[in-house]
Design an enzyme around this catalytic site. Structure first.
Site: not given
Ligand code: THU
Length: 142
Positions: A90, A59, A93, A46-48, A57
């Site tokens: 999520c 995935e 995804c 994940n890259i915020e 996310c």
């Molecule tokens: N996140 C994922 O990378 N994959 C998911 O299926 C659920 C959430 C990440 C998004 C965000 O950066 C962090 O988890 C918290 O929600």
């Protein structure tokens, strides 16, 4: 006993999780996808972003890498997150994975946790029943 190919996917998801850029949530996630021809594994984390919306996310990061490299069908995905509970993809995804599922219309999903002691096995059709399908994939411009 977890099969060797699944073990490999889970291990790769765990490794890429360490690259997660998640200073806002501190919740790191790693994902690893197996291509339908069994030839490649694509990983993502994940890259915020400080404005939140552009965050991606793990995935979808893995899918982006794979599609750019010319792979659009996947049989399996492994997801490993920061916490001891299993983290399922999520909603966004799930629908994205559905777009790139294997020829049989499904994708196996393997959820694990940092300790790698257990793997929860499920499939996309189980966690995304009645997925949205509007356009025929053959109509997509190439
Ligand atoms: N996140 C994922 O990378 N994959 C998911 O299926 C659920 C959430 C990440 C998004 C965000 O950066 C962090 O988890 C918290 O929600």
């Amino acid at each position: 006993m977890v099969r060797e190919d699944i073990q490999k996917l889970v291990t790769e998801a765990t490794a890429i999780r360490k690259r997660a850029y998640c200073p806002y949530s501190n919740f790191s996630v790693g994902a690893a996808l197996l291509t339908e021809d069994d030839s490649r594994v694509f990983t993502g984390c994940n890259i915020e972003n400080s404005t939140l919306a552009p965050s991606i996310c793990a995935e979808r990061a893995a899918i982006s890498k794979a599609v750019c490299d010319g792979y659009i069908k996947f049989t399996k995905v492994a997801v490993v997150a920061h916490q001891q509970e299993f983290t399922a993809p999520c909603g966004v995804c799930r629908q994205t994975l559905n777009e790139f599922c294997s020829s049989n219309g499904d994708m196996e999903i393997y959820l694990s946790r940092p300790t790698l002691d257990k793997v929860l096995c499920t499939k996309l059709s189980q966690i995304l029943p009645l997925s949205f399908v509007s356009y025929k994939k053959d109509n997509v411009a190439t």
